[in-house]
Design a protein around this motif. Structure first.
Motif, PDB file in Angstrom:
ATOM      1  N   SER A  11      27.802  37.707  -5.503  1.00 62.81           N
ATOM      2  CA  SER A  11      28.454  38.725  -6.533  1.00 62.81           C
ATOM      3  C   SER A  11      27.293  39.214  -6.994  1.00 62.81           C
ATOM      4  O   SER A  11      26.664  38.493  -7.897  1.00 62.81           O
ATOM      5  CB  SER A  11      29.531  38.148  -7.272  1.00 62.81           C
ATOM      6  N   PRO A  12      27.022  40.660  -7.299  1.00 63.58           N
ATOM      7  CA  PRO A  12      25.738  41.015  -7.765  1.00 63.58           C
ATOM      8  C   PRO A  12      25.899  40.812  -9.406  1.00 63.58           C
ATOM      9  O   PRO A  12      26.873  41.211 -10.254  1.00 63.58           O
ATOM     10  CB  PRO A  12      25.830  42.580  -7.654  1.00 63.58           C
ATOM     11  N   GLY A  13      24.818  40.249 -10.017  1.00 61.50           N
ATOM     12  CA  GLY A  13      24.877  40.059 -11.445  1.00 61.50           C
ATOM     13  C   GLY A  13      25.132  38.688 -11.986  1.00 61.50           C
ATOM     14  O   GLY A  13      24.910  38.133 -12.852  1.00 61.50           O
ATOM     15  N   LEU A  14      25.899  37.769 -11.052  1.00 61.54           N
ATOM     16  CA  LEU A  14      26.141  36.509 -11.590  1.00 61.54           C
ATOM     17  C   LEU A  14      24.968  35.545 -11.321  1.00 61.54           C
ATOM     18  O   LEU A  14      24.386  35.137 -12.537  1.00 61.54           O
ATOM     19  CB  LEU A  14      27.259  35.732 -10.519  1.00 61.54           C
ATOM     20  N   LEU A  15      24.518  35.343 -10.135  1.00 58.39           N
ATOM     21  CA  LEU A  15      23.022  34.340 -10.148  1.00 58.39           C
ATOM     22  C   LEU A  15      21.835  35.593 -10.034  1.00 58.39           C
ATOM     23  O   LEU A  15      20.953  35.154 -10.706  1.00 58.39           O
ATOM     24  CB  LEU A  15      22.968  33.818  -8.812  1.00 58.39           C
ATOM     25  N   PHE A  16      22.165  36.507  -9.531  1.00 53.44           N
ATOM     26  CA  PHE A  16      20.999  37.514  -9.397  1.00 53.44           C
ATOM     27  C   PHE A  16      21.602  38.820  -8.967  1.00 53.44           C
ATOM     28  O   PHE A  16      22.599  39.140  -8.371  1.00 53.44           O
ATOM     29  CB  PHE A  16      19.902  37.375  -8.477  1.00 53.44           C
ATOM     30  N   GLN A  17      20.596  39.857  -9.271  1.00 59.07           N
ATOM     31  CA  GLN A  17      20.857  41.141  -9.006  1.00 59.07           C
ATOM     32  C   GLN A  17      19.595  41.770  -8.240  1.00 59.07           C
ATOM     33  O   GLN A  17      18.693  41.836  -8.734  1.00 59.07           O
ATOM     34  CB  GLN A  17      21.157  42.104 -10.133  1.00 59.07           C
ATOM     35  N   LEU A  18      19.780  42.382  -6.893  1.00 62.45           N
ATOM     36  CA  LEU A  18      18.926  42.715  -6.243  1.00 62.45           C
ATOM     37  C   LEU A  18      19.304  44.078  -5.630  1.00 62.45           C
ATOM     38  O   LEU A  18      20.155  44.094  -5.056  1.00 62.45           O
ATOM     39  CB  LEU A  18      18.506  41.704  -4.939  1.00 62.45           C
ATOM     40  N   PRO A  19      18.672  45.343  -6.100  1.00 59.55           N
ATOM     41  CA  PRO A  19      17.504  45.412  -6.996  1.00 59.55           C
ATOM     42  C   PRO A  19      18.045  45.370  -8.468  1.00 59.55           C
ATOM     43  O   PRO A  19      19.150  45.731  -8.503  1.00 59.55           O
ATOM     44  CB  PRO A  19      16.626  46.727  -6.885  1.00 59.55           C
ATOM     45  N   GLY A  20      17.384  45.013  -9.354  1.00 59.16           N
ATOM     46  CA  GLY A  20      17.746  45.100 -10.830  1.00 59.16           C
ATOM     47  C   GLY A  20      17.469  46.336 -11.372  1.00 59.16           C
ATOM     48  O   GLY A  20      17.223  47.279 -10.663  1.00 59.16           O
ATOM     49  N   ARG A  21      18.026  46.458 -12.714  1.00 62.42           N
ATOM     50  CA  ARG A  21      17.880  47.521 -13.202  1.00 62.42           C
ATOM     51  C   ARG A  21      16.535  47.979 -13.908  1.00 62.42           C
ATOM     52  O   ARG A  21      15.978  48.945 -13.785  1.00 62.42           O
ATOM     53  CB  ARG A  21      18.804  47.821 -14.526  1.00 62.42           C
ATOM     54  N   ASN A  22      15.947  46.964 -14.322  1.00 63.89           N
ATOM     55  CA  ASN A  22      14.486  47.017 -14.591  1.00 63.89           C
ATOM     56  C   ASN A  22      13.495  46.432 -13.940  1.00 63.89           C
ATOM     57  O   ASN A  22      12.032  46.637 -14.076  1.00 63.89           O
ATOM     58  CB  ASN A  22      14.517  46.474 -16.212  1.00 63.89           C
ATOM     59  N   ARG A  23      13.953  45.460 -13.130  1.00 68.90           N
ATOM     60  CA  ARG A  23      12.583  44.751 -12.163  1.00 68.90           C
ATOM     61  C   ARG A  23      13.444  44.606 -10.798  1.00 68.90           C
ATOM     62  O   ARG A  23      14.592  44.959 -10.521  1.00 68.90           O
ATOM     63  CB  ARG A  23      12.515  43.300 -12.804  1.00 68.90           C
ATOM     64  N   VAL A  24      12.800  44.369  -9.833  1.00 72.05           N
ATOM     65  CA  VAL A  24      13.048  44.092  -8.632  1.00 72.05           C
ATOM     66  C   VAL A  24      14.183  43.011  -8.416  1.00 72.05           C
ATOM     67  O   VAL A  24      15.423  43.278  -7.745  1.00 72.05           O
ATOM     68  CB  VAL A  24      11.964  43.702  -7.622  1.00 72.05           C
TER      69      VAL A  24
END
Length: 141
Positions: free
Chosen positions: A90-103
């Protein structure tokens, strides 16, 4: 020939039930918010329970997949694998790829259309590996 039914049902439900894409329960301001591209721990729990329920309905009750044995048995493998991957990806729980400010951003409880697409591709790849290439099965009854 392998059964792709559980893979497609799982991937479709992953996209539809990703918190923040179509809806988020509970929302930040209201009980239900639509298309806000946010998530939270509570909404991931609620969406995971919805996901688990719908995967059980489609894969166990409706039996979207085929059984090739003499005895028909419930295969919980696709359900367990799909729900675990839903939570972990689930995007944002453990990680978000790509992120808003970083990869890659970790635990930011944010999502975007692009990150949902990337996480869906990862989900599709992993669930295909587990269900088709490895053939994970958990039989009951």
């Amino acid at each position: 020939m392998e059964n792709w039914g559980p893979v497609f049902v799982s991937v479709l439900l992953f996209v539809i039930l990703t918190p923040g894409l179509l809806f988020q329960v509970p929302g930040k301001q209201k009980c239900v918010e639509f298309g806000n591209f946010h998530t939270s721990g509570a909404s991931i729990i609620v969406h995971s329970l919805l996901y688990f329920s719908l995967v059980c309905v489609f894969l166990l009750a409706i039996k979207v997949h085929l059984y090739l044995g003499a005895k028909e048995m419930a295969d919980w493998g696709p359900v367990v694998i799909a729900v675990v991957l839903f939570v972990l990806l689930s995007p944002g729980l453990l990680f978000q790829l790509p992120g808003r400010n970083r990869v890659v951003e970790f635990g930011n409880m944010q999502t975007s259309g692009l990150s949902i697409l990337v996480h869906t591709v990862i989900f599709f790849g992993l669930i295909t590996i587990f269900l088709i290439a490895i053939g994970v099965h958990i039989y009951t009854g």
